[in-house]
Structures are given as structure tokens and as C-alpha cells.
Design an enzyme around this catalytic site. Structure first.
Site, short mmCIF file in Angstrom:
data_model
loop_
_atom_site.label_atom_id
_atom_site.label_comp_id
_atom_site.label_asym_id
_atom_site.label_seq_id
_atom_site.Cartn_x
_atom_site.Cartn_y
_atom_site.Cartn_z
N ASP A 155 -14.93 3.01 2.76
CA ASP A 155 -14.29 3.61 1.58
C ASP A 155 -13.88 2.53 0.59
O ASP A 155 -12.78 2.56 0.02
CB ASP A 155 -13.08 4.46 2.00
CG ASP A 155 -12.62 5.40 0.88
OD1 ASP A 155 -11.47 5.87 0.93
OD2 ASP A 155 -13.42 5.60 -0.07
N LYS A 157 -13.44 0.72 -2.73
CA LYS A 157 -13.37 1.18 -4.12
C LYS A 157 -12.28 0.36 -4.80
O LYS A 157 -11.42 -0.23 -4.12
CB LYS A 157 -13.04 2.67 -4.17
CG LYS A 157 -11.79 3.07 -3.40
CD LYS A 157 -11.58 4.56 -3.37
CE LYS A 157 -10.36 4.94 -2.55
NZ LYS A 157 -10.09 6.37 -2.53
N ASN A 160 -8.76 0.37 -3.50
CA ASN A 160 -8.46 -0.26 -2.20
C ASN A 160 -8.66 -1.76 -2.20
O ASN A 160 -8.52 -2.41 -1.16
CB ASN A 160 -9.37 0.35 -1.11
CG ASN A 160 -8.92 1.74 -0.72
OD1 ASN A 160 -7.78 2.09 -0.98
ND2 ASN A 160 -9.81 2.52 -0.14
N ASP A 173 -6.59 -0.49 3.46
CA ASP A 173 -6.85 0.91 3.85
C ASP A 173 -8.03 1.06 4.80
O ASP A 173 -9.12 1.48 4.41
CB ASP A 173 -7.05 1.80 2.61
CG ASP A 173 -6.57 3.21 2.96
OD1 ASP A 173 -6.40 4.02 2.05
OD2 ASP A 173 -6.40 3.47 4.16
N THR A 198 -14.85 8.15 -0.97
CA THR A 198 -14.50 8.67 -2.29
C THR A 198 -15.78 8.91 -3.09
O THR A 198 -16.64 8.02 -3.12
CB THR A 198 -13.59 7.65 -3.00
OG1 THR A 198 -12.50 7.38 -2.13
CG2 THR A 198 -13.10 8.16 -4.34
N1 LIG Z 1 -2.90 2.71 2.76
C1 LIG Z 1 -2.50 1.48 2.96
O1 LIG Z 1 -2.64 0.91 4.04
C2 LIG Z 1 -1.88 0.79 1.83
N2 LIG Z 1 -1.60 1.44 0.68
N3 LIG Z 1 -1.06 0.55 -0.16
C3 LIG Z 1 -0.68 0.96 -1.52
C4 LIG Z 1 -1.87 1.74 -2.10
C5 LIG Z 1 -1.62 2.24 -3.48
C6 LIG Z 1 -2.85 3.01 -3.95
N4 LIG Z 1 -4.05 2.21 -3.88
C7 LIG Z 1 -4.29 1.61 -2.59
C8 LIG Z 1 -3.09 0.83 -2.12
C9 LIG Z 1 -0.97 -0.66 0.43
C10 LIG Z 1 -1.49 -0.54 1.69
C11 LIG Z 1 -1.64 -1.69 2.63
C12 LIG Z 1 -0.68 -2.80 2.32
C13 LIG Z 1 -0.43 -3.00 0.85
C14 LIG Z 1 -0.03 -4.24 0.35
N5 LIG Z 1 0.27 -4.40 -0.93
C15 LIG Z 1 0.20 -3.34 -1.77
N6 LIG Z 1 0.53 -3.58 -3.04
C16 LIG Z 1 0.61 -2.82 -4.13
C17 LIG Z 1 1.26 -3.36 -5.27
C18 LIG Z 1 1.37 -2.63 -6.43
C19 LIG Z 1 0.84 -1.28 -6.54
C20 LIG Z 1 0.13 -0.77 -5.35
C21 LIG Z 1 0.03 -1.50 -4.19
N7 LIG Z 1 -0.18 -2.10 -1.37
C22 LIG Z 1 -0.50 -1.92 -0.06
#
Ligand SMILES: NC(=O)c1nn(CC2CCNCC2)c2c1CCc1cnc(N=C3C=CCC=C3)nc1-2
Length: 312
Positions: A155, A157, A160, A173, A198
């Protein structure tokens, strides 16, 4: 792979536990000061957090146990944890340790402070060739490593692909990743039948045969490179069904001014037959992809030590 002396806290426990050595205490919620929410999923929330003991910043993924069980996602959560535990690469979000309380599971992960690559594509409209080459190379380097560990992301994109404080790539992710060795007996993985990525980035083989393979990640790379330059993904229909039709019919075109060398690479990645896609065919296939003239000037050995090009 981590040394096997690491405990769940990802901390080194001395190989010979001397009697006076204090036992390593498992971290818990009280050890963190939680901050802004970074993202929400159907059964998880990701929150920025600071470890009170060392002021280190993390992204803590909080998974609701009741919801996981109700939505039958236990398998996905285990896949994500097992996949992340295998990963040890600068281009992949690192899982430091996990803990739980009666209601939730907690994954303590790298915090990629600059958020999603997609945000920068939207902000800039499109990247110049130097920036496109650098980010495409970092994404390819992370894919090459994942595949070497028997993991297909499935996935990939721009949402991610996160950017850390050095504006370097951090792929995240892995909840829908596929671990190839789980099918050692060659049995078709039933998840391959249920999961589709997606719409805009899903490969034709996943749509037609429901069979994800390593080459599916190279298809997504082709879509991402196209989008970095054109500012939009190559396949985008009025709805998901129309998008899928465009993909299986390879219905896309390049905008005027799309650089020739990038056009050649994208055309070699967006190939319907996965085994004919540039990058397929094991290590030799990836080496052929890395040798494409699009990546001319990229030093693969020092890529992660280089400063990111200025995007703005
Ligand atoms: N699903 C996850 O594991 C995950 N989700 N996020 C935020 C999502 C927001 C939508 N797009 C995909 C990422 C994270 C992680 C891993 C760990 C992780 C580490 N840093 C960030 N940092 C961000 C900083 C600003 C905006 C969004 C994310 N975000 C994540």
C-alpha cells in the site's frame, strides 16, 4: 535484525544477568507525555509523545483491544508488529518497543516530524528532477530492503511516505503488508484475496489475480514518481471502479514537458505483466532498476548520509 538479547523494550539486557543488575522495567503510559494526534485509523490512533526520562520524541500508535477483536484485526496487528520488528533501515519507521494496558496496545515508533510526502507534493505542485531523483531513490532503497526481508508493503502511496526532521524518507503503515515467509508451504495467502491497496496505486495483478508480489511495490513506485513530477497520480477516475479500469487497461498519458528520462523509467515500471516490470527478477532486477539513467548521479552507498535537496 535486532540482537536477540533485546527485550520487548528494545533495550539491551546484559547477556549474563548479574544479580545486582537492576531488572529492566517495562515502559508504560505514565512514562510519556502525549501531544498532538498524528493520525487515526479504524482501530488505532497515532499520537506524538515525549519520553519523560530522556525527552526523546516518538509517535505512539495506540490500538484499541476491544475494537481489534470486534473487527477481527488481530492477525493484521500481529503482522504489523512482526513486520516492524524485522525492519532495521533508515528509510522505514522503526518500532522501538511495545507495551499494553487493560484497554490498549502501544507501539512506540519513530516520529517523522515533517509528515507526509503528499503534503509537499500538494504544496509545491511538483518536484524538480533533483528532488524527484532523491526521493525516488530513498523510496526504492526502502523497498529493496523490505523485499530483502521477505516483506511486501502492498500500500505504498505518498500518504504513507513520511519525512523526518532531516527531510529523509520514512515509510510507514505496515498493517497491510504481506510477509512472504508465512507461506513457506507455497499456499496462497488468503489475505492476498481480501486486501486491495489504495485505488490510485494498486497494481493490475492485485486487481485481476488478487495476487500481490514484490513487483506490486515497483508498480506503486512508478505511480509515485509520475505524481512527484506531474503533481497528480497517473490513474485517477471519477470513482474507484473507473480508476481500476484505467489501471487494467494501462490508460494514462504524460503531460507536456514530462522529462524524457523520467518518462522512460515510468513506462518500464507501469507494465501490466509484473514479471516484465523493471525491478522484478530478484536482486539482479533491482540492480537493473537502480542502474536506470533516471538515477544517474545517485550514490546508493551514501544516499542516507546525504542532506536532502531543498524542496522549497
Ligand atoms: N498508521 C501508522 O502506523 C501511522 N500513522 N501515522 C500518521 C499517519 C497520518 C496519515 N498518513 C499516514 C501517517 C504515523 C504512523 C507510524 C508512525 C508515524 C510517525 N510519524 C508520523 N508523523 C506525522 C507528522 C505529521 C503529520 C502526520 C504524521 N506519523 C506516523
Amino acid at each position: 535484525p535486532r540482537s536477540n538479547s533485546n527485550n520487548d523494550n528494545g533495550q539491551q539486557t546484559p547477556k549474563t544477568q548479574l544479580s545486582h543488575t537492576p531488572s529492566v522495567r517495562k515502559k508504560g503510559v505514565k512514562d510519556f507525555e502525549f501531544g498532538k494526534t498524528l493520525g487515526e485509523g479504524s482501530y488505532s490512533t497515532v499520537v506524538a509523545a515525549r519520553d519523560r526520562s530522556n525527552n526523546r520524541e516518538y509517535a505512539v500508535k495506540i490500538l484499541d483491544k476491544k475494537h481489534i477483536i470486534k473487527e477481527k484485526k488481530v492477525k493484521y496487528v500481529n503482522i504489523e508488529k512482526n513486520t516492524l520488528n524485522k525492519m532495521n533501515h533508515p528509510g522505514i519507521v522503526r518500532l522501538y518497543y511495545t507495551f499494553q494496558d487493560p484497554d490498549s496496545l502501544y507501539f512506540v515508533l519513530d516520529h517523522a516530524k515533517n509528515g507526509e510526502l503528499l503534503t509537499f507534493i500538494k504544496k509545491l505542485g511538483s518536484f524538480d528532477m533533483d528532488c524527484t531523483k532523491f526521493y525516488a531513490a530513498q523510496i526504492l532503497s526502502a523497498i529493496e530492503y523490505m523485499h530483502s526481508q521477505g516483506v511486501i508493503h502492498r500500500d505504498l502511496k505518498p500518504e504513507n511516505i513520511l519525512l523526518d526532521d532531516k527531510m529523509h524518507v520514512k515509510v510507514t503503515d505496515f498493517g497491510t503488508a504481506k510477509i512472504l515467509e508465512q507461506n513457506a508451504d507455497g499456499e496462497e495467502d488468503d489475505r492476498a484475496n481480501s486486501f486491495v491497496g489504495t485505488a490510485e496505486y494498486v497494481s493490475p495483478e492485485l486487481l485481476k489475480e488478487k495476487a500481490a508480489c514484490k513487483s506490486s511495490d515497483f508498480w506503486a513506485l512508478g505511480c509515485i514518481i509520475y505524481q512527484l513530477i506531474a503533481g497528480r497520480p497517473p490513474f485517477k477516475g471519477a470513482n474507484e471502479y473507473r480508476t481500476f479500469q484505467k489501471i487494467v487497461n494501462l490508460e494514462y498519458s504524460f503531460p507536456d514537458g514530462f522529462p524524457t528520462v523520467a518518462r522512460d523509467l515510468v513506462q518500464k515500471l507501469l507494465v501490466l505483466n509484473p514479471s516484465e516490470r523493471l525491478g522484478s527478477g530478484g536482486k539482479a532486477g533491482v540492480e537493473r532498476l537502480k542502474a536506470h539513467s533516471f538515477f544517474q548521479g545517485i550514490d546508493w552507498d551514501t544516499l542516507w548520509q546525504q542532506p536532502a535537496p531543498n524542496l522549497l
